[in-house]
Design a protein around this motif. Sequence first.
Motif, PDB file in Angstrom:
ATOM      1  N   ALA A   6       0.841  -1.205   0.000  1.00 51.41           N
ATOM      2  CA  ALA A   6       0.000   0.000   0.000  1.00 51.41           C
ATOM      3  C   ALA A   6       0.877   1.257   0.000  1.00 51.41           C
ATOM      4  O   ALA A   6       0.573   2.235  -0.687  1.00 51.41           O
ATOM      5  CB  ALA A   6      -0.934  -0.012   1.210  1.00 51.41           C
ATOM      6  N   ASP A   7       1.980   1.225   0.763  1.00 53.77           N
ATOM      7  CA  ASP A   7       2.889   2.383   0.822  1.00 53.77           C
ATOM      8  C   ASP A   7       3.435   2.726  -0.562  1.00 53.77           C
ATOM      9  O   ASP A   7       3.509   3.893  -0.942  1.00 53.77           O
ATOM     10  CB  ASP A   7       4.073   2.102   1.763  1.00 53.77           C
ATOM     11  N   VAL A   8       3.825   1.684  -1.294  1.00 59.67           N
ATOM     12  CA  VAL A   8       4.383   1.910  -2.632  1.00 59.67           C
ATOM     13  C   VAL A   8       3.342   2.557  -3.547  1.00 59.67           C
ATOM     14  O   VAL A   8       3.599   3.565  -4.207  1.00 59.67           O
ATOM     15  CB  VAL A   8       4.884   0.585  -3.251  1.00 59.67           C
ATOM     16  N   ILE A   9       2.152   1.978  -3.554  1.00 62.09           N
ATOM     17  CA  ILE A   9       1.099   2.508  -4.435  1.00 62.09           C
ATOM     18  C   ILE A   9       0.718   3.924  -4.003  1.00 62.09           C
ATOM     19  O   ILE A   9       0.554   4.822  -4.827  1.00 62.09           O
ATOM     20  CB  ILE A   9      -0.140   1.585  -4.430  1.00 62.09           C
ATOM     21  N   ARG A  10       0.616   4.145  -2.667  1.00 58.44           N
ATOM     22  CA  ARG A  10       0.259   5.462  -2.168  1.00 58.44           C
ATOM     23  C   ARG A  10       1.268   6.507  -2.615  1.00 58.44           C
ATOM     24  O   ARG A  10       0.903   7.607  -3.024  1.00 58.44           O
ATOM     25  CB  ARG A  10       0.157   5.447  -0.642  1.00 58.44           C
ATOM     26  N   GLN A  17       2.838   9.659 -10.334  1.00 59.13           N
ATOM     27  CA  GLN A  17       3.207   8.562 -11.223  1.00 59.13           C
ATOM     28  C   GLN A  17       1.955   7.770 -11.605  1.00 59.13           C
ATOM     29  O   GLN A  17       1.811   7.322 -12.737  1.00 59.13           O
ATOM     30  CB  GLN A  17       4.222   7.668 -10.485  1.00 59.13           C
ATOM     31  N   LEU A  18       1.068   7.612 -10.635  1.00 61.37           N
ATOM     32  CA  LEU A  18      -0.278   7.095 -10.930  1.00 61.37           C
ATOM     33  C   LEU A  18      -1.221   8.297 -10.857  1.00 61.37           C
ATOM     34  O   LEU A  18      -1.485   8.826  -9.776  1.00 61.37           O
ATOM     35  CB  LEU A  18      -0.685   6.044  -9.893  1.00 61.37           C
ATOM     36  N   ALA A  19      -1.706   8.735 -11.987  1.00 62.34           N
ATOM     37  CA  ALA A  19      -2.513   9.955 -12.054  1.00 62.34           C
ATOM     38  C   ALA A  19      -3.962   9.682 -11.659  1.00 62.34           C
ATOM     39  O   ALA A  19      -4.411   8.531 -11.672  1.00 62.34           O
ATOM     40  CB  ALA A  19      -2.448  10.515 -13.471  1.00 62.34           C
ATOM     41  N   LEU A  24      -5.029   0.849 -11.646  1.00 61.89           N
ATOM     42  CA  LEU A  24      -3.947   0.180 -10.924  1.00 61.89           C
ATOM     43  C   LEU A  24      -3.639  -1.160 -11.610  1.00 61.89           C
ATOM     44  O   LEU A  24      -4.478  -1.691 -12.334  1.00 61.89           O
ATOM     45  CB  LEU A  24      -4.380  -0.079  -9.475  1.00 61.89           C
ATOM     46  N   PRO A  25      -2.460  -1.714 -11.334  1.00 64.63           N
ATOM     47  CA  PRO A  25      -2.203  -3.075 -11.826  1.00 64.63           C
ATOM     48  C   PRO A  25      -3.286  -4.014 -11.292  1.00 64.63           C
ATOM     49  O   PRO A  25      -3.867  -3.761 -10.235  1.00 64.63           O
ATOM     50  CB  PRO A  25      -0.840  -3.421 -11.209  1.00 64.63           C
ATOM     51  N   ALA A  44      -4.049  -4.929   0.865  1.00 67.47           N
ATOM     52  CA  ALA A  44      -3.373  -3.678   0.469  1.00 67.47           C
ATOM     53  C   ALA A  44      -4.351  -2.756  -0.264  1.00 67.47           C
ATOM     54  O   ALA A  44      -4.448  -1.561   0.034  1.00 67.47           O
ATOM     55  CB  ALA A  44      -2.168  -3.997  -0.415  1.00 67.47           C
ATOM     56  N   LEU A  45      -5.099  -3.343  -1.212  1.00 74.73           N
ATOM     57  CA  LEU A  45      -6.056  -2.531  -1.972  1.00 74.73           C
ATOM     58  C   LEU A  45      -7.180  -2.016  -1.065  1.00 74.73           C
ATOM     59  O   LEU A  45      -7.611  -0.873  -1.179  1.00 74.73           O
ATOM     60  CB  LEU A  45      -6.632  -3.350  -3.136  1.00 74.73           C
ATOM     61  N   GLY A  46      -7.621  -2.878  -0.146  1.00 77.53           N
ATOM     62  CA  GLY A  46      -8.687  -2.484   0.787  1.00 77.53           C
ATOM     63  C   GLY A  46      -8.272  -1.299   1.639  1.00 77.53           C
ATOM     64  O   GLY A  46      -9.064  -0.388   1.910  1.00 77.53           O
ATOM     65  N   LEU A  47      -7.014  -1.294   2.058  1.00 78.28           N
ATOM     66  CA  LEU A  47      -6.501  -0.191   2.864  1.00 78.28           C
ATOM     67  C   LEU A  47      -6.573   1.122   2.076  1.00 78.28           C
ATOM     68  O   LEU A  47      -7.036   2.150   2.581  1.00 78.28           O
ATOM     69  CB  LEU A  47      -5.050  -0.497   3.270  1.00 78.28           C
ATOM     70  N   LEU A  48      -6.154   1.074   0.825  1.00 81.48           N
ATOM     71  CA  LEU A  48      -6.159   2.286  -0.005  1.00 81.48           C
ATOM     72  C   LEU A  48      -7.589   2.755  -0.303  1.00 81.48           C
ATOM     73  O   LEU A  48      -7.844   3.957  -0.389  1.00 81.48           O
ATOM     74  CB  LEU A  48      -5.387   2.029  -1.305  1.00 81.48           C
ATOM     75  N   VAL A  49      -8.505   1.805  -0.435  1.00 81.19           N
ATOM     76  CA  VAL A  49      -9.910   2.164  -0.638  1.00 81.19           C
ATOM     77  C   VAL A  49     -10.432   2.879   0.607  1.00 81.19           C
ATOM     78  O   VAL A  49     -11.099   3.916   0.517  1.00 81.19           O
ATOM     79  CB  VAL A  49     -10.756   0.915  -0.958  1.00 81.19           C
ATOM     80  N   ASN A  50     -10.102   2.343   1.789  1.00 82.42           N
ATOM     81  CA  ASN A  50     -10.576   2.960   3.029  1.00 82.42           C
ATOM     82  C   ASN A  50      -9.934   4.315   3.285  1.00 82.42           C
ATOM     83  O   ASN A  50     -10.485   5.144   3.991  1.00 82.42           O
ATOM     84  CB  ASN A  50     -10.328   2.036   4.223  1.00 82.42           C
ATOM     85  N   GLU A  51      -8.768   4.530   2.726  1.00 81.72           N
ATOM     86  CA  GLU A  51      -8.136   5.844   2.855  1.00 81.72           C
ATOM     87  C   GLU A  51      -8.693   6.827   1.835  1.00 81.72           C
ATOM     88  O   GLU A  51      -8.318   7.990   1.810  1.00 81.72           O
ATOM     89  CB  GLU A  51      -6.621   5.732   2.680  1.00 81.72           C
ATOM     90  N   GLY A  52      -9.556   6.317   0.959  1.00 76.64           N
ATOM     91  CA  GLY A  52     -10.175   7.204  -0.021  1.00 76.64           C
ATOM     92  C   GLY A  52      -9.282   7.515  -1.211  1.00 76.64           C
ATOM     93  O   GLY A  52      -9.587   8.387  -2.007  1.00 76.64           O
ATOM     94  N   LEU A  53      -8.162   6.820  -1.331  1.00 83.35           N
ATOM     95  CA  LEU A  53      -7.227   7.116  -2.421  1.00 83.35           C
ATOM     96  C   LEU A  53      -7.569   6.355  -3.692  1.00 83.35           C
ATOM     97  O   LEU A  53      -7.193   6.756  -4.790  1.00 83.35           O
ATOM     98  CB  LEU A  53      -5.795   6.766  -1.998  1.00 83.35           C
ATOM     99  N   VAL A  54      -8.236   5.219  -3.524  1.00 86.06           N
ATOM    100  CA  VAL A  54      -8.470   4.306  -4.639  1.00 86.06           C
ATOM    101  C   VAL A  54      -9.950   3.929  -4.631  1.00 86.06           C
ATOM    102  O   VAL A  54     -10.554   3.810  -3.573  1.00 86.06           O
ATOM    103  CB  VAL A  54      -7.567   3.053  -4.468  1.00 86.06           C
TER     104      VAL A  54
END
Lengths: 250, 250
Positions: A6-10, A17-19, A24-25, A44-54
């Motif tokens: 998640a850190d890398v994607i964030r 880099q990811l607009a 996402l991959p 990892a994806l669930g975490l980013l969804v809950n952070e509202g980023l993805v």
Amino acid sequence: MYQQIADVIRSQIDTGQLAPGAKLPTEAELREEYGVSRETVRKALGLLVNEGLVVSARPQGHFVRRRQPMVFRPQAEFRERPYTPEMDAFVTEYSAEGREPRQEIEVAIVEPPADVAKRLRLEPGELVAVRKRVRYLDGEPFNTNDSYFPLSIVRDSEIMRPENITRGANEVLADLGYRQVRALDELYVRMPVPDEVHRLDLGPGTPVGVHLTTGFTEKGKPVRVAITTLPGDRHVVSYERRWEAPDGEA
Amino acid sequence: MYQQIADVIRSQIDTGQLAPGAKLPTEAELREEYGVSRETVRKALGLLVNEGLVVSARPQGHFVRRRQPMVFRPQAEFRERPYTPEMDAFVTEYSAEGREPRQEIEVAIVEPPADVAKRLRLEPGELVAVRKRVRYLDGEPFNTNDSYFPLSIVRDSEIMRPENITRGANEVLADLGYRQVRALDELYVRMPVPDEVHRLDLGPGTPVGVHLTTGFTEKGKPVRVAITTLPGDRHVVSYERRWEAPDGEA
């Protein structure tokens, strides 16, 4: 491990880099890239969804959340044109062109919620009129605005009609002898309750701003409380401020 | 089923039947009351925790979240005393008595983040000085404030020292020939990133408000960007507004 992924994607999202809107991959690609289980990738994806980023848009996959905030400018109520060239530029930059606003209006006579009764300094048992509006842009719900008025003041006015008031409810209050000359704004930040999730069609990881305005007459009588609920992913609240020289200085 | 249990508890919190700080029934009591499994009870409680309504404090149990917001009043920067009796009363009511403020300050010279560079209209490669502050109340982190200045302006000033500036950074800028006469405020609402969760000791279901101020000189030059990160459970942002008669009217 899922936190590292998640850190890398964030950080790829942070740096652009990811607009916004980028795909996402896939889960399979991430499993391959990091040599981890399906479950780890999903966490990892669930975490980013809950952070509202993805956002998750099955079956297509996961995408970087696109933010197209609308400018909510409380000061526009008392003065339509911005004071400063900076606000002018800011509003122009942010306001999405060509989006179609629409609103649904409901009017009701109700017992006031506790926070409204307190701000309007109502007597126990006193009723209020409420105009509840849901505002849509391009067919999507954008925010809700509930405006409360002491029933004793507005009972026979056009505020009671469930339709748009072209000159604005504030002008109606002024005609009734209660012109608002100042307002106190409060802004709270919290997670939505299920009713708000439903009314505003909120995805996971979407907190709301709750903007509460109390309008006062010259004599200090509170005559209106407006509560606007602003999904965090769709709004920026903006104010202008001007410096005032201390008394005696230029 | 777990949603129904959460609905009941949520409405008890809404109505005040369960007051801030009150202890919820234990998991065993809830299982008994609703005739459901341990897992169902845990899902109901987890939902309320994620909504920020309830805090889990094992092994004691679950409690209704207590909110003791601090008033964040951006207008105080340019004018210390409120304009209106309403704001005076509001600040008095909300400001928690007897809480001990303290702050940690770090100063660094850095490449500006993209949102700062844009607002300060910096040339590519131009550096900024940043004063990063964490503010504590009663030993708990309350908010963070990062103030950015073009390095070319503040290089030799006391803004570079990692200690409190009694007269305020704005007075230092004024002495340097860059008095801010107006500011543009933006407020965003979002979930925190892990670094913020850590720095601000945020519990689950705690979104943040991000308050971004850009200060301008009379000539419209941006000379400072201040980013304040406000945990939603600890702050209310408040503004006063005054009505201004349209030109030509009284």
